[in-house]
Scaffold this motif. Structure first.
Motif, PDB file in Angstrom:
ATOM      1  N   ILE A  12     -12.564   8.497  16.355  1.00  0.00           N
ATOM      2  CA  ILE A  12     -13.631   8.098  17.285  1.00  0.00           C
ATOM      3  C   ILE A  12     -14.889   8.925  17.050  1.00  0.00           C
ATOM      4  O   ILE A  12     -16.007   8.392  16.970  1.00  0.00           O
ATOM      5  N   THR A  13     -14.731  10.248  16.924  1.00  0.00           N
ATOM      6  CA  THR A  13     -15.899  11.098  16.670  1.00  0.00           C
ATOM      7  C   THR A  13     -16.495  10.821  15.291  1.00  0.00           C
ATOM      8  O   THR A  13     -17.717  10.921  15.106  1.00  0.00           O
ATOM      9  N   PHE A  14     -15.639  10.454  14.328  1.00  0.00           N
ATOM     10  CA  PHE A  14     -16.140  10.079  12.997  1.00  0.00           C
ATOM     11  C   PHE A  14     -17.044   8.856  13.086  1.00  0.00           C
ATOM     12  O   PHE A  14     -18.129   8.818  12.487  1.00  0.00           O
ATOM     13  N   MET A  15     -16.616   7.851  13.846  1.00  0.00           N
ATOM     14  CA  MET A  15     -17.425   6.650  14.006  1.00  0.00           C
ATOM     15  C   MET A  15     -18.694   6.930  14.814  1.00  0.00           C
ATOM     16  O   MET A  15     -19.746   6.343  14.549  1.00  0.00           O
ATOM     17  N   ILE A  16     -18.610   7.849  15.785  1.00  0.00           N
ATOM     18  CA  ILE A  16     -19.814   8.211  16.546  1.00  0.00           C
ATOM     19  C   ILE A  16     -20.856   8.861  15.633  1.00  0.00           C
ATOM     20  O   ILE A  16     -22.051   8.552  15.688  1.00  0.00           O
ATOM     21  N   GLY A  17     -20.406   9.783  14.772  1.00  0.00           N
ATOM     22  CA  GLY A  17     -21.326  10.400  13.815  1.00  0.00           C
ATOM     23  C   GLY A  17     -21.934   9.394  12.864  1.00  0.00           C
ATOM     24  O   GLY A  17     -23.125   9.474  12.528  1.00  0.00           O
ATOM     25  N   LEU A  18     -21.117   8.416  12.446  1.00  0.00           N
ATOM     26  CA  LEU A  18     -21.620   7.365  11.559  1.00  0.00           C
ATOM     27  C   LEU A  18     -22.704   6.542  12.257  1.00  0.00           C
ATOM     28  O   LEU A  18     -23.762   6.247  11.668  1.00  0.00           O
ATOM     29  N   LEU A  19     -22.457   6.173  13.509  1.00  0.00           N
ATOM     30  CA  LEU A  19     -23.434   5.377  14.246  1.00  0.00           C
ATOM     31  C   LEU A  19     -24.721   6.160  14.503  1.00  0.00           C
ATOM     32  O   LEU A  19     -25.820   5.593  14.487  1.00  0.00           O
ATOM     33  N   ILE A  20     -24.591   7.471  14.759  1.00  0.00           N
ATOM     34  CA  ILE A  20     -25.791   8.298  14.946  1.00  0.00           C
ATOM     35  C   ILE A  20     -26.634   8.308  13.681  1.00  0.00           C
ATOM     36  O   ILE A  20     -27.871   8.211  13.737  1.00  0.00           O
TER      37      ILE A  20
END
Length: 324
Positions: A12-20
């Motif tokens: 989840i945090t990996f995808m959040i960083g990607l979206l940022i």
């Protein structure tokens, strides 16, 4: 099935960083998103493989150097004067993508990964660097040609399926970089290639195939063999399969922009990569045909006689020709 809640949290945090990274209009936020993705991806690399710790350390060192180059490029960007910060920013992004000539670290890291994590690194992990690269204005034709040549030639002598898929990913990055200014086109290409790579990764997991010669030892059904052949031929770009369709889309765009020399280089290197996948297909096909012949030979007396007649027909014809 046992659910690992820690890996779900890191995903989840990996995808959040990607979206940022892909949604920011600020270089600092882009850098922060890349760092969040990197620090979330490293814990997901843990597995039962012996060389996982080595691969994790290598991945961390390479990504740290790449992030340092990106930060240095951003610092030079805000300084007054004529500075070529493009080279630093572009080099850092190419290192993160694992594109030639910065590709050697990927080959050593994938050996310590499970197929699932390898798929994430070769697909989702490259979305943010590709998106940031599309903001750059400079041309990369020479780098794209070098990338295509190195990936296709180095894949010829590979026995590891993981390294072969890595070289195939590097090769497909050449097509993505050519159409990187066409946002819709590179997104479609990358999405379809990710689906093909997901199919290939699923086959590796289901049939426990790590090396190419293990395809010979697998005793699969005819339907399973046909599925393996179709996916490998599609990965190689055999018409009229999906792998050829997306490459044809890129080649058509290159013809419209009159990039004829680059077009010929990409076709040549794609043929070399298709030869590698055809070799894998032929290995599995020959093994399947041998096993079918053995099965027919052991079935009954009539099938044995048919096999003997087929095998002795050519010597009989040659003997009759000599007698005449």
């Amino acid at each position: 099935m046992k659910i690992n809640l820690s890996k779900i949290l890191f995903m989840i945090t990996f995808m959040i960083g990607l979206l940022i990274s892909i949604s920011s209009n600020n270089w600092i936020l882009i850098w922060c998103g890349l760092e969040i993705s990197m620090m979330s991806f490293i814990p997901m690399m843990t597995s039962n493989l012996i060389i996982t710790a080595e691969s994790t350390i290598k991945y961390f060192i390479v990504q740290s150097v790449s992030s340092s180059l990106l930060m240095l490029g951003m610092m030079i960007m805000i300084m007054k004067g004529e500075y070529n910060y493009d080279y630093l920013v572009k080099s850092s992004l190419l290192i993160k993508m694992g594109v030639a000539p910065f590709h050697n670290w990927v080959l050593t890291v994938v050996e310590g990964m499970t197929p699932q994590i390898m798929f994430i690194m070769l697909t989702i992990n490259k979305v943010a660097p590709i998106t940031i690269m599309s903001y750059m204005l400079s041309s990369m034709i020479l780098l794209i040609c070098l990338n295509a040549f190195m990936s296709s030639i180095m894949s010829i002598n590979q026995n590891s399926v993981k390294k072969l898929l890595t070289y195939s990913s590097i090769m497909n990055m050449s097509f993505v970089l050519i159409i990187i200014k066409l946002n819709l086109m590179w997104t479609v290409y990358f999405f379809m290639y990710s689906i093909l790579l997901l199919m290939m990764t699923t086959l590796m997991i289901n049939f426990s195939v790590i090396y190419i010669n293990q395809i010979i030892l697998t005793n699969n059904k005819v339907s399973s063999n046909i599925l393996i052949w179709m996916i490998m031929l599609s990965m190689g770009g055999m018409p009229p399969l999906v792998g050829f369709s997306i490459k044809y889309m890129v080649l058509q765009a290159m013809i419209n922009t009159k990039m004829y020399l680059t077009l010929s280089i990409m076709i040549l290197t794609s043929l070399i990569m298709m030869m590698v996948y055809l070799r894998m297909t032929f290995i599995s096909m020959m093994n399947s045909s041998i096993s079918l012949k053995i099965t027919i030979f052991n079935m009954n007396y009539s099938s044995t006689m048919m096999l003997i007649i087929n095998l002795s027909l050519i010597p009989m014809i040659l003997l009759m020709k000599l007698l005449n």
